[in-house]
Scaffold this motif. Sequence first.
Motif, short mmCIF file in Angstrom:
data_model
loop_
_atom_site.label_atom_id
_atom_site.label_comp_id
_atom_site.label_asym_id
_atom_site.label_seq_id
_atom_site.Cartn_x
_atom_site.Cartn_y
_atom_site.Cartn_z
N ARG A 509 0.82 -1.21 0.00
CA ARG A 509 0.00 0.00 0.00
C ARG A 509 0.86 1.27 0.00
O ARG A 509 0.42 2.32 -0.43
N ARG A 510 2.08 1.15 0.50
CA ARG A 510 2.96 2.33 0.56
C ARG A 510 3.96 2.38 -0.59
O ARG A 510 4.69 3.35 -0.72
N ALA A 511 3.99 1.32 -1.40
CA ALA A 511 5.05 1.21 -2.40
C ALA A 511 4.99 2.33 -3.44
O ALA A 511 6.02 2.91 -3.79
N ALA A 537 7.15 -3.14 -20.94
CA ALA A 537 7.43 -2.55 -19.63
C ALA A 537 7.04 -3.55 -18.54
O ALA A 537 5.91 -4.05 -18.52
N LEU A 538 7.97 -3.84 -17.65
CA LEU A 538 7.76 -4.79 -16.56
C LEU A 538 8.07 -4.09 -15.24
O LEU A 538 9.14 -3.50 -15.08
N VAL A 539 7.13 -4.16 -14.30
CA VAL A 539 7.30 -3.47 -13.03
C VAL A 539 8.01 -4.38 -12.03
O VAL A 539 7.84 -5.60 -12.02
N ARG A 540 8.86 -3.78 -11.22
CA ARG A 540 9.54 -4.47 -10.13
C ARG A 540 9.30 -3.67 -8.86
O ARG A 540 8.97 -2.50 -8.88
N TRP A 541 9.48 -4.35 -7.74
CA TRP A 541 9.28 -3.70 -6.44
C TRP A 541 10.57 -3.80 -5.64
O TRP A 541 11.00 -4.88 -5.27
N ALA A 558 -1.76 -7.57 -5.39
CA ALA A 558 -2.28 -6.26 -5.80
C ALA A 558 -3.64 -6.40 -6.47
O ALA A 558 -4.55 -5.59 -6.23
N GLU A 559 -3.83 -7.44 -7.30
CA GLU A 559 -5.13 -7.64 -7.94
C GLU A 559 -6.19 -8.03 -6.93
O GLU A 559 -7.34 -7.61 -7.01
N GLU A 560 -5.81 -8.84 -5.94
CA GLU A 560 -6.76 -9.29 -4.93
C GLU A 560 -7.24 -8.14 -4.06
O GLU A 560 -8.40 -8.11 -3.63
N ILE A 567 -1.05 0.80 -9.24
CA ILE A 567 0.19 0.34 -9.87
C ILE A 567 0.09 0.47 -11.38
O ILE A 567 1.05 0.92 -12.05
N ASP A 568 -1.06 0.08 -11.94
CA ASP A 568 -1.25 0.20 -13.39
C ASP A 568 -1.09 1.65 -13.87
O ASP A 568 -0.43 1.91 -14.90
N ARG A 569 -1.69 2.57 -13.14
CA ARG A 569 -1.59 3.97 -13.55
C ARG A 569 -0.12 4.43 -13.53
O ARG A 569 0.33 5.15 -14.44
#
Length: 758
Positions: A509-511, A537-541, A558-560, A567-569
């Motif tokens: 939630r804070r990422a 484009a691939l997202v990493r955390w 994140a989907e759940e 994140i998508d935006r």
Amino acid sequence: MSLAVAAPARHPLAGRVGLVAAVVVVLGEMIWLVAGLPGAALVSDLGAMAVSSWAAVLCVGAARRHPHALRRFWSLLAATMILAALGRTVWTVERLGGIDLPHTPLVGGLFTAGIVTGTAALLCSRAGPRSLIGQARTLLDGVIVGLALIPIGWLLVFRDVADADLADPLRTFGLLYPMFDLMQLTILVAVAGPGRPMWRSLTVIGAGLAIRAGADTVYVSLVAHGSYAPGHPVDVCWPLSYLLVGLATRYPPPACGDGEEDVESPLPPWWRVALPYLPVGGAIVAVMLSRRPTGQTPHLVFVGMMALLGVLALRQGLAANENLRLVGRLRRLAYSDQLTGLPNRLTFIRRLRHALRAGGPVAVVLLDLDGFKQVNDRFGHAAGDRLLSTTAERMRDAVGPDGMIARLGGDEFAVLVAGDRPVSPERLAVRLLAALEPLPGEEDLGVHPSASIGIAEYGPQHTSHTDLLRDADIAMYAAKASGKSAYRTCTAELRESAVGRAELIADLRRAVDEGQLLMEFQPIVDLATGTVRSAEALVRWRHPRLGVLTPARFLPLAEETGLILGIDRWVIHEACRAAATWREHAPEVTVAVNIAAAHLCRPDLIATVTGAMGAAGLPPRALTLELTESALIEGSEAVLDRLAQLRDLGVRIAIDDFGTGYSSLSYLHRIPATELKIDRSFVSRLDAGDARAYATVEMVNRLAGAFDLAVVAEGVETGAQHAAVTAIGCRQGQGWRYGRPTALSDLLPTLVPVDAAR
């Protein structure tokens, strides 16, 4: 045949003629009495008898015409009017026989019986109280007001009347009629009640009661002072009150429901609660002022006050009993579930805490119905409620005396197993699952969900009942994940996994806000030239404690939880900015971005995409949105319209992981796609010379050509795979064979301008 069926229809003309005749009688009597014409007493008696008889006939007709719920009300009013006519007839006969004011036992009995039936009619009205206790309470309220009038009336009317004038008991009883009138008027106000639509018939009857109360008060005052004579102008008030009763029968019955209140009745105003007690204060003051100089209290006042105290004591006793019943009902509402009759969450928590304080083994069996939402959606909430009731009954029988079952809320139930256990919690879980198996025919109806059960036993790792419930919840969700219709017992591994998952969600939630997400790009090459013309484009955390996490580690969470939208935006905006930077070196390169299924259903998808492109200065043709075929198949017409609008703007649409979902030729006609991405599971088998995999990839390539779609082979990792997809004719490839996901700075040197490529 019932009265309602047998009753003849009332003739409108006959009803109007009767009403006009009654009005003429009352007006004629009024003129006669005011003018003081000869025979005024007889005219007064005949007018009262005629109008009361007419009103009795109309009340009988109303009883036959109105619904069953009102039949008793009108029948009692008819009896009241008949008794009034009989009483006035006997009064007239005895008066003509030589008695000036015939307060005889027969006359008094008839009028008193009319008061009883009239009071009973008010209590039986549709607006009246339903229970015997409620009717008794309302009656006592009226009696209190009536008795309180005795000392007040003495002070205002009888104070200067000698005791000898009141020595005759029948004469004295006749002076109490205003008290009875006020009692009935109080009861009418009570049964009409606040918050209910006022029935016009009751309003008209109330006006008649008020007129009669005023007439009786004047009559009592005149009789007490010896100035009343039959034929006095006040006599017209009684037939006028009967006229209003007859008029009340002309109004239609109130709207009748099915016996239940549609809405909750509002609380009565303060004056309604205080109504029976307000005159008591005046009675106390009147008692003090009515005392004679010798200190004695008049006998009638003393008797009236003693009766008032007795009725007040009885009324308070009823109130105390009602309060006890109310407390019992509130307890049931507070500690039991109203739908199933089982103990509720509050009761379960109280019992659980008590069991933990008592020591000994304690376990919680938590049960959640699988698929209950589908039952509500398909058959409605009424069917869902019935299912919950029958399910609760089955579970109660399955548990028996071996535990306490409660409904915690919704479709969630729990069983408390404490003390000496005749059966283990696991055995109880097996019994519950067996009890919930569908009976013959229930599976065909589709209204029988299964259940997932979690078990937690209290141990050193728990500090309170909340920890125990948390572990049962963890086990229950593990049972759901294992395929539902099963039970799991909470273990240390399950607990650690769930705690870690919850912590990861909290960190996620804070990422975005704290800038912990980063972008990597995997090149997509032109298989004919080997040049890089696009990148995904691939997202990493970049987790502050766990390091860099791949999408597989956090995107499902994140989907759940719905965090995927934010994140998508972020990914769309960052990818557009990166692509704008690339195009300064290679003007024709494009970027591909994965879009979650949840984002497709958002009406602001188009605004998000166009806003990101506009902010970065990226043309629509340079952006490709990748969507899984399962998300596209499940999408609504609104989703397809949204994609068509994006396609009209120039944005490219790619179907990702093609071949792993609900692959169907029909939906390819509807989706405004521009390319297909063959799933890596088919490409990976090309190494082993899998003929079926080769045929599948070749078929997809030909299919894409028929639909004028570009093809990207995903997951190309070896030279053999590269050679196979090239030989098949795929235009583009993506995989470790061409480059691993990397940062923007490392990708820029691989981008080849169009002129250089040529």
